[in-house]
Motif scaffolding. Structure first.
Motif, PDB file in Angstrom:
ATOM      1  N   ALA A 187       0.832  -1.203   0.000  1.00  0.00           N
ATOM      2  CA  ALA A 187       0.000   0.000   0.000  1.00  0.00           C
ATOM      3  C   ALA A 187       0.867   1.252   0.000  1.00  0.00           C
ATOM      4  O   ALA A 187       0.596   2.221  -0.717  1.00  0.00           O
ATOM      5  N   TRP A 188       1.925   1.234   0.778  1.00  0.00           N
ATOM      6  CA  TRP A 188       2.844   2.370   0.855  1.00  0.00           C
ATOM      7  C   TRP A 188       3.505   2.618  -0.509  1.00  0.00           C
ATOM      8  O   TRP A 188       3.575   3.752  -0.983  1.00  0.00           O
ATOM      9  N   ASN A 189       3.979   1.552  -1.151  1.00  0.00           N
ATOM     10  CA  ASN A 189       4.654   1.679  -2.446  1.00  0.00           C
ATOM     11  C   ASN A 189       3.727   2.189  -3.536  1.00  0.00           C
ATOM     12  O   ASN A 189       4.163   2.865  -4.474  1.00  0.00           O
ATOM     13  N   SER A 190       2.444   1.868  -3.433  1.00  0.00           N
ATOM     14  CA  SER A 190       1.490   2.253  -4.484  1.00  0.00           C
ATOM     15  C   SER A 190       0.853   3.624  -4.240  1.00  0.00           C
ATOM     16  O   SER A 190       0.023   4.068  -5.027  1.00  0.00           O
ATOM     17  N   TRP A 191       1.243   4.279  -3.163  1.00  0.00           N
ATOM     18  CA  TRP A 191       0.674   5.586  -2.816  1.00  0.00           C
ATOM     19  C   TRP A 191       1.347   6.667  -3.665  1.00  0.00           C
ATOM     20  O   TRP A 191       2.420   7.153  -3.333  1.00  0.00           O
ATOM     21  N   ARG A 194       2.618  10.643  -2.608  1.00  0.00           N
ATOM     22  CA  ARG A 194       2.801  10.624  -1.160  1.00  0.00           C
ATOM     23  C   ARG A 194       3.697  11.804  -0.769  1.00  0.00           C
ATOM     24  O   ARG A 194       4.680  12.104  -1.459  1.00  0.00           O
ATOM     25  N   THR A 290      -4.977  -3.892  -0.268  1.00  0.00           N
ATOM     26  CA  THR A 290      -3.944  -2.851  -0.261  1.00  0.00           C
ATOM     27  C   THR A 290      -4.486  -1.510  -0.748  1.00  0.00           C
ATOM     28  O   THR A 290      -4.045  -0.461  -0.288  1.00  0.00           O
ATOM     29  N   ARG A 294      -4.212   1.805   1.432  1.00  0.00           N
ATOM     30  CA  ARG A 294      -3.590   3.020   0.885  1.00  0.00           C
ATOM     31  C   ARG A 294      -4.527   4.217   1.000  1.00  0.00           C
ATOM     32  O   ARG A 294      -4.116   5.313   1.389  1.00  0.00           O
ATOM     33  N   GLU A 295      -5.813   3.999   0.692  1.00  0.00           N
ATOM     34  CA  GLU A 295      -6.772   5.096   0.750  1.00  0.00           C
ATOM     35  C   GLU A 295      -6.961   5.579   2.190  1.00  0.00           C
ATOM     36  O   GLU A 295      -7.102   6.780   2.443  1.00  0.00           O
ATOM     37  N   ARG A 298      -4.041   7.728   3.020  1.00  0.00           N
ATOM     38  CA  ARG A 298      -4.164   9.002   2.325  1.00  0.00           C
ATOM     39  C   ARG A 298      -5.175   9.917   3.041  1.00  0.00           C
ATOM     40  O   ARG A 298      -4.952  11.109   3.215  1.00  0.00           O
TER      41      ARG A 298
END
Length: 341
Positions: A187-191, A194, A290, A294-295, A298
């Motif tokens: 999730a962090w990598n796909s944000w 960021r 994920t 991630r959402e 955010r």
């Protein structure tokens, strides 16, 4: 006489099980502590001491607070925090799983009463081992009073003192498969977009890190703190913009409660015991989703109004948990069961 089996409590790193036992023992009026000699605290030797030696040293009720106890000693109350070795054996050492499967069923059948730490664990115990409903009582954990909010000035002082980044999201827990760091890192990598100055701090014993969670290297923006001293944890929680805990399975889940007590917005899983702990005071997501994770990150980081609401709800929610209350109710059960003996 109420005896307490302290074999697996002292002389090791403080985990949720050890914290539970030490917090309650500190509030009990009187008891007889029974511990193993040096060299028999852990592992197979420890279990052999439990089964063969401990019963010979007892006169009266025994409380075993750390999941296992002497199988053939009937005047006993045992606390089983969860049955994760039964539900998810692949997460554990095969020897530990075998020992649990061998000892736990006859132990639960024989003891006078069973304590656990959540309604989730209570249901799993009753369903899995076909126990009478009246034999199992759930009493929750609590956060120590040292977990409390800090002023902005105090937060800055701690960041400078310990070298923590100005902005960070925090996750606390041992680096093992059930803590679900694989989904958190994904999730962090796909944000996208960021904030560049935002870091993800992960506090916990490193163990078999990346081979077990599916990452070959530390993702960009992630900092592994290793095991953080217990006295530093309250400030670490309080300095975080958000606390994220996407665990797959918890008997209780103390870190989200500690984070809420520090006024930190919480994101956690909607499975196992975690919804019981956070109620409506946190954002909850399916832990392996994920995109949802991630959402949630955010939203909490980017929406100041939401973050403030979660802080307020979390602080109010945390006040509903008390070590004093849990200790009092536990002692009542122990004395009731001792009178039956």
């Amino acid at each position: 006489m109420i005896n307490i089996n302290i074999r697996s409590i002292y002389g090791r790193e403080l985990t949720g099980v050890q914290r539970y036992a030490t917090e309650l023992i500190a509030r009990f009026p009187s008891f007889n502590a029974v511990g193993s000699p040096p060299g028999f605290e852990n592992g197979v030797k420890g279990h052999l001491w439990d089964q063969a030696v401990l019963p010979l040293q007892l006169d009266g009720l025994l409380w075993s607070p750390a999941n296992l106890g002497p199988v053939l000693y009937r005047p006993q109350v045992i606390t089983v925090h969860d049955i994760s070795p039964i539900d998810h054996p692949g997460w554990f050492d095969p020897k530990y799983v075998a020992m649990t499967r061998l000892l736990l069923p006859p132990l639960l059948k024989n003891v006078q009463h069973i304590l656990t730490v959540s309604e989730f664990s209570r249901r799993r115990l009753i369903e899995t081992f076909h126990l009478p409903v009246s034999k199992v009582t759930a009493l929750p954990l609590a956060a120590d009073g040292k977990f409390s909010p800090l002023t902005l000035e105090q937060q800055q002082q701690h960041r400078v003192l310990y070298g923590w980044p100005t902005r960070f999201v925090l996750s606390v827990g041992s680096l093992e498969p059930r803590k679900n760091l694989k989904s958190l890192f994904a999730a962090w990598n796909s944000w996208e977009n960021r904030p560049r100055d935002l870091k993800l701090l992960v506090a916990g014993g490193q163990g078999k890190v990346f081979s077990s969670i599916g990452f070959d290297a530390v993702p960009e923006g992630v900092v592994l703190l290793g095991r953080v001293p217990d006295e530093h944890l309250p400030a670490l929680y309080a300095c975080a913009e958000a606390f994220v805990y996407p665990s797959l399975y918890e008997g209780f889940g103390l870190p989200p409660l500690e984070a809420m007590s520090c006024g930190t917005p919480v994101i956690t899983s909607n499975v196992a015991s975690l919804p019981e702990v956070v109620g409506d005071a946190a954002l909850t997501v399916l832990p392996q989703d994920t995109a949802a994770l991630r959402e949630a990150l955010r939203q909490v980081v980017g929406d100041a109004e939401l973050a403030t609401e979660l802080r307020q709800r979390g602080l109010a929610r945390a006040q509903g948990f008390s070590w004093e209350t849990t200790a009092e109710l536990t002692w009542q059960i122990l004395t009731q069961e001792a009178d039956r003996f």
